[in-house]
Design a protein around this motif. Structure first.
Motif, PDB file in Angstrom:
ATOM      1  N   TYR A  93     -37.599 -73.589 -48.662  1.00 28.49           N
ATOM      2  CA  TYR A  93     -38.078 -75.025 -49.064  1.00 28.49           C
ATOM      3  C   TYR A  93     -39.387 -75.401 -48.519  1.00 28.49           C
ATOM      4  O   TYR A  93     -39.942 -74.509 -47.512  1.00 28.49           O
ATOM      5  CB  TYR A  93     -36.984 -76.193 -48.715  1.00 28.49           C
ATOM      6  CG  TYR A  93     -37.151 -76.249 -47.277  1.00 28.49           C
ATOM      7  CD1 TYR A  93     -37.884 -77.385 -46.422  1.00 28.49           C
ATOM      8  CD2 TYR A  93     -36.376 -75.336 -46.219  1.00 28.49           C
ATOM      9  CE1 TYR A  93     -37.906 -77.689 -45.172  1.00 28.49           C
ATOM     10  CE2 TYR A  93     -36.250 -75.858 -44.936  1.00 28.49           C
ATOM     11  CZ  TYR A  93     -37.090 -76.782 -44.304  1.00 28.49           C
ATOM     12  OH  TYR A  93     -36.966 -76.960 -42.930  1.00 28.49           O
ATOM     13  N   ASP A  94     -40.065 -76.299 -49.179  1.00 25.66           N
ATOM     14  CA  ASP A  94     -41.370 -76.563 -48.766  1.00 25.66           C
ATOM     15  C   ASP A  94     -41.520 -78.067 -48.694  1.00 25.66           C
ATOM     16  O   ASP A  94     -40.661 -78.972 -49.237  1.00 25.66           O
ATOM     17  CB  ASP A  94     -42.531 -76.162 -49.817  1.00 25.66           C
ATOM     18  CG  ASP A  94     -42.443 -74.740 -49.971  1.00 25.66           C
ATOM     19  OD1 ASP A  94     -42.781 -74.047 -49.137  1.00 25.66           O
ATOM     20  OD2 ASP A  94     -42.152 -74.270 -51.051  1.00 25.66           O
ATOM     21  N   THR A  95     -42.325 -78.543 -47.902  1.00 23.84           N
ATOM     22  CA  THR A  95     -42.588 -79.938 -47.649  1.00 23.84           C
ATOM     23  C   THR A  95     -44.119 -80.433 -47.928  1.00 23.84           C
ATOM     24  O   THR A  95     -45.060 -79.360 -48.060  1.00 23.84           O
ATOM     25  CB  THR A  95     -42.394 -80.395 -46.478  1.00 23.84           C
ATOM     26  OG1 THR A  95     -43.197 -79.704 -45.415  1.00 23.84           O
ATOM     27  CG2 THR A  95     -41.011 -80.274 -45.936  1.00 23.84           C
ATOM     28  N   ASP A  96     -44.420 -81.586 -48.450  1.00 26.19           N
ATOM     29  CA  ASP A  96     -45.659 -81.831 -49.129  1.00 26.19           C
ATOM     30  C   ASP A  96     -45.891 -83.418 -48.691  1.00 26.19           C
ATOM     31  O   ASP A  96     -44.756 -84.184 -48.900  1.00 26.19           O
ATOM     32  CB  ASP A  96     -45.837 -81.544 -50.287  1.00 26.19           C
ATOM     33  CG  ASP A  96     -47.464 -81.567 -50.749  1.00 26.19           C
ATOM     34  OD1 ASP A  96     -47.984 -82.911 -50.866  1.00 26.19           O
ATOM     35  OD2 ASP A  96     -48.136 -80.795 -50.991  1.00 26.19           O
ATOM     36  N   LYS A 154     -45.672 -78.680 -56.932  1.00 22.82           N
ATOM     37  CA  LYS A 154     -44.393 -78.000 -57.298  1.00 22.82           C
ATOM     38  C   LYS A 154     -43.715 -78.055 -58.768  1.00 22.82           C
ATOM     39  O   LYS A 154     -44.741 -78.733 -59.388  1.00 22.82           O
ATOM     40  CB  LYS A 154     -43.401 -78.713 -56.431  1.00 22.82           C
ATOM     41  CG  LYS A 154     -42.815 -80.147 -56.964  1.00 22.82           C
ATOM     42  CD  LYS A 154     -41.896 -80.547 -55.755  1.00 22.82           C
ATOM     43  CE  LYS A 154     -41.570 -82.026 -56.037  1.00 22.82           C
ATOM     44  NZ  LYS A 154     -40.699 -82.117 -57.318  1.00 22.82           N
ATOM     45  N   PRO A 170     -37.943 -82.676 -48.905  1.00 25.48           N
ATOM     46  CA  PRO A 170     -38.117 -81.427 -49.097  1.00 25.48           C
ATOM     47  C   PRO A 170     -37.728 -80.954 -50.440  1.00 25.48           C
ATOM     48  O   PRO A 170     -36.967 -81.396 -51.104  1.00 25.48           O
ATOM     49  CB  PRO A 170     -37.307 -80.724 -48.107  1.00 25.48           C
ATOM     50  CG  PRO A 170     -36.925 -81.958 -47.274  1.00 25.48           C
ATOM     51  CD  PRO A 170     -36.975 -82.942 -47.927  1.00 25.48           C
ATOM     52  N   ASN A 171     -38.549 -79.711 -51.145  1.00 27.29           N
ATOM     53  CA  ASN A 171     -38.176 -79.368 -52.079  1.00 27.29           C
ATOM     54  C   ASN A 171     -37.699 -77.608 -51.977  1.00 27.29           C
ATOM     55  O   ASN A 171     -38.558 -76.988 -51.879  1.00 27.29           O
ATOM     56  CB  ASN A 171     -39.277 -79.134 -53.071  1.00 27.29           C
ATOM     57  CG  ASN A 171     -39.224 -78.716 -54.462  1.00 27.29           C
ATOM     58  OD1 ASN A 171     -38.198 -79.139 -55.115  1.00 27.29           O
ATOM     59  ND2 ASN A 171     -39.974 -77.820 -54.860  1.00 27.29           N
ATOM     60  N   PRO A 172     -36.510 -77.606 -52.305  1.00 27.43           N
ATOM     61  CA  PRO A 172     -35.994 -76.050 -52.116  1.00 27.43           C
ATOM     62  C   PRO A 172     -36.370 -75.269 -53.559  1.00 27.43           C
ATOM     63  O   PRO A 172     -36.696 -75.879 -54.556  1.00 27.43           O
ATOM     64  CB  PRO A 172     -34.610 -76.014 -52.043  1.00 27.43           C
ATOM     65  CG  PRO A 172     -34.232 -77.514 -51.761  1.00 27.43           C
ATOM     66  CD  PRO A 172     -35.514 -78.533 -52.171  1.00 27.43           C
ATOM     67  N   GLY A 194     -33.821 -79.654 -42.216  1.00 25.06           N
ATOM     68  CA  GLY A 194     -34.850 -79.702 -41.246  1.00 25.06           C
ATOM     69  C   GLY A 194     -34.483 -79.439 -39.927  1.00 25.06           C
ATOM     70  O   GLY A 194     -35.148 -79.465 -38.948  1.00 25.06           O
ATOM     71  N   HIS A 234     -29.351 -81.099 -48.932  1.00 23.26           N
ATOM     72  CA  HIS A 234     -30.439 -80.565 -48.221  1.00 23.26           C
ATOM     73  C   HIS A 234     -29.678 -79.700 -46.946  1.00 23.26           C
ATOM     74  O   HIS A 234     -30.266 -78.545 -46.904  1.00 23.26           O
ATOM     75  CB  HIS A 234     -31.319 -81.535 -47.890  1.00 23.26           C
ATOM     76  CG  HIS A 234     -32.076 -81.920 -48.894  1.00 23.26           C
ATOM     77  ND1 HIS A 234     -32.057 -83.436 -49.364  1.00 23.26           N
ATOM     78  CD2 HIS A 234     -33.264 -81.608 -49.467  1.00 23.26           C
ATOM     79  CE1 HIS A 234     -33.185 -83.512 -50.278  1.00 23.26           C
ATOM     80  NE2 HIS A 234     -33.629 -82.462 -50.592  1.00 23.26           N
ATOM     81  N   ALA A 275     -32.219 -77.039 -46.079  1.00 18.70           N
ATOM     82  CA  ALA A 275     -33.570 -77.862 -46.097  1.00 18.70           C
ATOM     83  C   ALA A 275     -33.324 -79.092 -45.333  1.00 18.70           C
ATOM     84  O   ALA A 275     -33.904 -80.240 -45.398  1.00 18.70           O
ATOM     85  CB  ALA A 275     -33.979 -78.143 -47.517  1.00 18.70           C
ATOM     86  N   TRP A 291     -44.545 -85.434 -51.361  1.00 17.13           N
ATOM     87  CA  TRP A 291     -43.198 -85.747 -51.723  1.00 17.13           C
ATOM     88  C   TRP A 291     -42.407 -86.621 -50.516  1.00 17.13           C
ATOM     89  O   TRP A 291     -42.716 -86.349 -49.487  1.00 17.13           O
ATOM     90  CB  TRP A 291     -42.486 -84.307 -51.831  1.00 17.13           C
ATOM     91  CG  TRP A 291     -43.366 -83.270 -52.506  1.00 17.13           C
ATOM     92  CD1 TRP A 291     -44.100 -83.673 -53.600  1.00 17.13           C
ATOM     93  CD2 TRP A 291     -43.334 -82.000 -52.210  1.00 17.13           C
ATOM     94  NE1 TRP A 291     -44.928 -82.430 -53.794  1.00 17.13           N
ATOM     95  CE2 TRP A 291     -44.275 -81.456 -53.410  1.00 17.13           C
ATOM     96  CE3 TRP A 291     -42.764 -81.133 -51.307  1.00 17.13           C
ATOM     97  CZ2 TRP A 291     -44.418 -79.843 -53.106  1.00 17.13           C
ATOM     98  CZ3 TRP A 291     -42.816 -79.821 -51.469  1.00 17.13           C
ATOM     99  CH2 TRP A 291     -43.845 -78.884 -52.432  1.00 17.13           C
TER     100      TRP A 291
END
Length: 434
Positions: free
Chosen positions: A292-295, A381, A301-303, A281, A274, A279, A298
């Protein structure tokens, strides 16, 4: 082979035994300028770091991810013979294997001067073996040099401390003078290719996480059997595993070249992926700068990709999964694709063979896209249970400080190529900075 103005070390590397490369391969981490401050192997290099020359770097890069000619494709499948199997996504092969010729990874690298993208996945084939002509190394290296794109000035910043880097690598990884090679894979694209493979063979997915079938698949009875679906998690793990084989074998191919050239280095996974991708942070550690996103669903994080450079086959880089599926079809059947009759190839009747593959129909693409969109909508995702973009294995190349090995090791800690490297590559029989 004509080597023109190449140093004699090039011929040594070309003549180097595969047997010796395999059995002489070791992780040799102590580079010029390195230091181990304490413990039984404490040692401080007397020398300044020494970057790889452009030639050395190109030799290692092309070993790790160079184009090697035409991919021979998957030859036959009884289910849809006499058509050619249509799994592959690339017409050319590289120095490492890829499942069914998917080639869903690319290489980034960094050195003292910058951060770079080395794009060879869909590069025009440059190596066509002709029995009556010598291998032209210079042309090969020059063609690959043109594939390099500089993304940033200065070495990629990865703090030499945990959690960004595992503690046992903080003294040796990404040091001044080193070249750090970073293969990165598009798991989203790889999973789409696997869904194409499944549908081509009459299979579909079942959401085993939520224990429910995918609505709408009953519309495709001519393509798939919904009574025997594959678990979603099984297929996503399959895609990730196939892709990581590309990342690891690219590094291994480069690792063998290090032995032939007499360079130090090793392949490893001890830098947080990451942090590398961007990613972590931590704004002070931007890494390669991937989106990248976060949810809340999850744990990490997801690049998804680096805009304009290496974009995953999923939103937000595509409007939806149908658009990503169309991009897959274009890569396969469009200009330069493995199933485009106008793409040259290794066969005597290449146009006939390439053109014999079944083009994905609208019904086929709709069936694949429906399953892909379900995953994206259900999990937020794509893929749903593994990352969209992944990196894990790295290769570092550097100049060894042989004094460390002479001081701490018995004879045989390095190869003759390492002993002679400075003389044969740099015309220097003295110590590096004497």
């Amino acid at each position: 082979m004509e080597t023109r103005a190449f140093p004699p070390g090039v011929n040594t590397a070309l003549d180097f035994s595969l047997f010796e490369a395999l059995y002489g391969r070791r992780a040799r981490r102590f580079s010029l300028g390195a230091s181990i401050p304490d413990g039984p192997l404490a040692f401080a290099s007397r020398h300044d770091p020494m970057p790889l020359s452009e030639l050395e770097q190109m030799m290692v890069l092309t070993a790790a991810a160079g184009n090697t000619g035409w991919h021979y494709m998957i030859t036959r499948h009884a289910r849809y013979a006499p058509h050619l199997s249509n799994y592959s996504a690339a017409a050319g092969g590289r120095t490492f294997p890829s499942s069914a010729g998917s080639h869903t990874s690319e290489v980034f690298f960094t050195d003292d001067d910058g951060v770079y993208f080395f794009a060879t996945r869909d590069a025009p084939v440059r190596v066509v073996r002709e029995a009556d002509k010598p291998f032209d190394l210079e042309s090969l290296l020059m063609a690959h040099k043109k594939r390099i794109r500089k993304l940033a000035t200065g070495r990629l910043y990865i703090p030499a401390e945990e959690p960004f880097m595992e503690g046992h690598n903080t003294w040796c990884a990404n040091l001044p003078g080193s070249t750090l090679i970073i293969p990165v894979g598009d798991v989203a694209q790889h999973l789409l290719l696997m869904l194409c493979f499944l549908v081509q063979n009459g299979y579909c997915l079942y959401d085993d996480v939520n224990r429910q079938p995918i609505d709408g698949l009953e519309r495709f009875p001519r393509l798939i059997n919904t009574d025997k679906p594959f678990p979603l998690t099984f297929i996503e793990q399959y895609a990730l595993t196939e892709l990581t084989a590309e990342l690891a074998t690219a590094c291994f191919a480069g690792m063998l070249m290090l032995q032939a050239m007499g360079l130090g280095g090793w392949m490893f996974d001890g830098i947080d992926r990451h942090a590398v991708l961007g990613a972590s942070g931590d704004p002070s550690v931007p890494g390669l700068g991937f989106r990248y996103d976060t949810d809340a669903r999850w744990s990490i994080p997801n690049p998804t990709g680096l805009s304009g450079v290496f974009e995953g086959y999923c939103p937000p880089h595509y409007a939806d999964m149908r658009a990503a599926m169309e991009a897959i079809a274009l890569r396969k059947f469009g200009p330069g694709g493995p199933y485009n009759p106008n793409t040259p190839g290794p066969w005597k009747e290449s146009a006939k063979i390439r053109g014999s593959a079944q083009v994905h129909s609208e019904e086929f693409k709709a069936c694949v896209a429906l399953q892909a969109q379900y995953i994206y909508d259900r999990f937020g995702k794509f893929p749903g249970t593994v990352p969209s973009i992944f990196c894990l294995t790295y290769l570092q190349a550097h100049h060894l400080d042989l004094e460390f090995y002479d001081h701490h090791f018995q004879a045989g800690a390095y190869l003759q190529t390492h002993a002679e490297h400075m003389a044969r590559w740099h015309g220097n029989t003295d110590k590096p900075d004497d």
